[in-house]
Design an enzyme around this catalytic site. Structure first.
Site, PDB file in Angstrom:
ATOM      1  N   GLY A 157      25.256  56.231  40.004  1.00 13.69           N
ATOM      2  CA  GLY A 157      24.098  56.689  40.525  1.00 13.69           C
ATOM      3  C   GLY A 157      23.746  56.201  41.751  1.00 13.69           C
ATOM      4  O   GLY A 157      24.577  55.362  42.443  1.00 13.69           O
ATOM      5  N   ARG A 158      22.784  56.847  42.694  1.00 15.33           N
ATOM      6  CA  ARG A 158      22.504  56.301  43.900  1.00 15.33           C
ATOM      7  C   ARG A 158      22.280  54.827  44.223  1.00 15.33           C
ATOM      8  O   ARG A 158      22.836  54.292  45.134  1.00 15.33           O
ATOM      9  CB  ARG A 158      21.165  57.229  44.463  1.00 15.33           C
ATOM     10  CG  ARG A 158      21.544  58.558  44.729  1.00 15.33           C
ATOM     11  CD  ARG A 158      20.318  58.961  45.528  1.00 15.33           C
ATOM     12  NE  ARG A 158      19.318  59.055  44.453  1.00 15.33           N
ATOM     13  CZ  ARG A 158      18.002  59.864  44.732  1.00 15.33           C
ATOM     14  NH1 ARG A 158      18.044  60.362  45.783  1.00 15.33           N
ATOM     15  NH2 ARG A 158      17.166  59.881  43.796  1.00 15.33           N
ATOM     16  N   GLU A 177      29.987  52.518  33.566  1.00 17.29           N
ATOM     17  CA  GLU A 177      29.303  53.898  33.324  1.00 17.29           C
ATOM     18  C   GLU A 177      29.148  54.408  31.945  1.00 17.29           C
ATOM     19  O   GLU A 177      29.560  53.713  31.101  1.00 17.29           O
ATOM     20  CB  GLU A 177      30.135  54.994  34.133  1.00 17.29           C
ATOM     21  CG  GLU A 177      29.564  55.441  35.547  1.00 17.29           C
ATOM     22  CD  GLU A 177      28.101  55.904  35.377  1.00 17.29           C
ATOM     23  OE1 GLU A 177      27.619  56.676  34.269  1.00 17.29           O
ATOM     24  OE2 GLU A 177      27.392  55.689  36.325  1.00 17.29           O
ATOM     25  N   GLY A 183      16.404  45.908  37.329  1.00 23.15           N
ATOM     26  CA  GLY A 183      15.492  46.728  37.963  1.00 23.15           C
ATOM     27  C   GLY A 183      15.073  47.891  37.492  1.00 23.15           C
ATOM     28  O   GLY A 183      14.300  48.933  38.120  1.00 23.15           O
ATOM     29  N   GLY A 195      10.085  44.997  39.090  1.00 28.38           N
ATOM     30  CA  GLY A 195       9.676  46.562  39.284  1.00 28.38           C
ATOM     31  C   GLY A 195      10.113  46.592  40.769  1.00 28.38           C
ATOM     32  O   GLY A 195      10.499  47.801  40.842  1.00 28.38           O
ATOM     33  N   HIS A 207       7.214  58.880  45.342  1.00 32.13           N
ATOM     34  CA  HIS A 207       8.661  58.678  45.457  1.00 32.13           C
ATOM     35  C   HIS A 207       9.496  60.093  45.360  1.00 32.13           C
ATOM     36  O   HIS A 207       8.539  61.113  45.551  1.00 32.13           O
ATOM     37  CB  HIS A 207       9.193  57.881  44.016  1.00 32.13           C
ATOM     38  CG  HIS A 207       8.900  56.427  44.158  1.00 32.13           C
ATOM     39  ND1 HIS A 207       7.537  55.946  43.824  1.00 32.13           N
ATOM     40  CD2 HIS A 207       9.780  55.476  44.314  1.00 32.13           C
ATOM     41  CE1 HIS A 207       7.678  54.796  43.902  1.00 32.13           C
ATOM     42  NE2 HIS A 207       9.216  54.227  44.428  1.00 32.13           N
ATOM     43  N   LYS A 254      12.780  61.194  40.612  1.00 30.49           N
ATOM     44  CA  LYS A 254      12.237  59.853  39.877  1.00 30.49           C
ATOM     45  C   LYS A 254      11.507  60.599  38.626  1.00 30.49           C
ATOM     46  O   LYS A 254      10.570  61.474  38.480  1.00 30.49           O
ATOM     47  CB  LYS A 254      11.068  58.906  40.627  1.00 30.49           C
ATOM     48  CG  LYS A 254      10.630  57.830  40.061  1.00 30.49           C
ATOM     49  CD  LYS A 254       9.896  56.807  40.725  1.00 30.49           C
ATOM     50  CE  LYS A 254       9.739  55.567  40.046  1.00 30.49           C
ATOM     51  NZ  LYS A 254      10.742  54.735  39.595  1.00 30.49           N
ATOM     52  N   GLY A 300       7.372  51.376  38.428  1.00 27.41           N
ATOM     53  CA  GLY A 300       7.296  49.956  38.084  1.00 27.41           C
ATOM     54  C   GLY A 300       6.531  49.222  39.450  1.00 27.41           C
ATOM     55  O   GLY A 300       5.854  48.196  38.801  1.00 27.41           O
TER      56      GLY A 300
END
Length: 269
Positions: free
Chosen positions: A14-15, A37, A101, A126, A158, A162, A168
């Site tokens: 993921g990013r 992963e 996170g 968050g 965002h 998302k 969060g």
């Protein structure tokens, strides 16, 4: 190098996962020892550096988190609530610091994290950035200082990908406002007004969410009264701030006793 804390990054493709791995690789205070992963990912079995489009780094992406966690001193986890709960159990078995996170955790998820924190350090927030955590402190202080004539609204924006709302971070800010007011956010919270809602309920804390483009993250806490308004704002322009904060949390947790902590603890705010 081998005496530096070993870090495993989950959700490697993921990013955020890629940003976390790059941040660890660039650090002179930690080393990347694992990348995890989901089963079936095309990244599994590949060198993590090559999978990111760079040179090989000698870390093979795996779908076996327990094997990866066993060689780590910390796990950094920005994934999904279900995955995070599983990783918490495995990180506790490995006695590795678990930096979380992940957002969107419900009470059932949090209960399982509470169990894991009896056996390992968990740092959960968050938002991992210094600026947002300062904003959280400011939000609580302002809410304490102002009386009930001041309405509180949290507005967040965002990127279009998302999947949860409010963010969060928005909830973290709402919790801070509720603490300042001496109330419970579950009772005060109003999300996404639509249609004929009637007048604003006294003491409520409103949430609004915007989704679009590639917005990294923007949060406004609005205190509005008759004739005046206070706006506390944080704008993130680079998600590297979250990765740096997460790595800082992973290093901070190395000598702490098992339990749950947040970024306020890490930053000493």
């Amino acid at each position: 190098m081998s005496d530096l804390p070993g870090i495993v990054v989950t959700g490697a493709s993921g990013r955020m996962g890629q940003m976390l791995m790059r941040t660890v690789l660039a650090s002179d205070k930690a080393r990347l020892v694992g990348a995890v992963e989901r089963p079936g990912s095309e990244w599994v079995g590949r060198d993590a550096g090559a999978a990111m489009g760079g040179a090989a780094i000698g870390v093979t992406v795996t779908d076996d988190p327990l094997e990866a966690f066993a060689q780590a001193q910390a796990v950094i986890d920005f994934t999904s609530p279900e995955a995070t709960v599983r990783f918490a159990e495995l990180a506790a078995q490995a006695r590795a610091v678990h930096v979380i996170g992940t957002t969107g955790l419900d009470p059932a998820h949090l209960e399982k994290l509470e169990w894991a924190a009896h056996h390992a350090v968990i740092v959960r927030a968050g938002n991992m950035s210094l600026g947002v955590n300062l904003l959280t402190r400011l939000t609580q202080k302002v809410a304490e200082a102002l009386d009930a004539d001041w309405d509180i609204e949290v507005v967040e924006a965002h990127h279009r990908m998302k999947v949860d709302a409010p963010s969060g971070t928005a909830l973290m800010l709402g919790e801070a406002a509720a603490r300042g007011r001496g109330t419970d956010l579950d009772r005060a919270r109003v999300s996404g007004r639509d249609g004929i809602t009637g007048p604003r309920a006294p003491g409520s804390i409103g949430f609004s969410a915007i989704r679009g483009g590639d917005i990294v993250g923007e949060h406004d806490v609005i205190f509005a009264a008759a004739g005046e308004r206070i706006v506390l704002r944080h704008v993130a322009t680079d998600r590297a701030i979250f990765a740096r904060g997460a790595l800082r949390a992973a290093l901070w947790g190395q000598d702490k006793r098992p339990g749950q902590y947040d970024m306020i603890d890490v930053l000493g705010l």
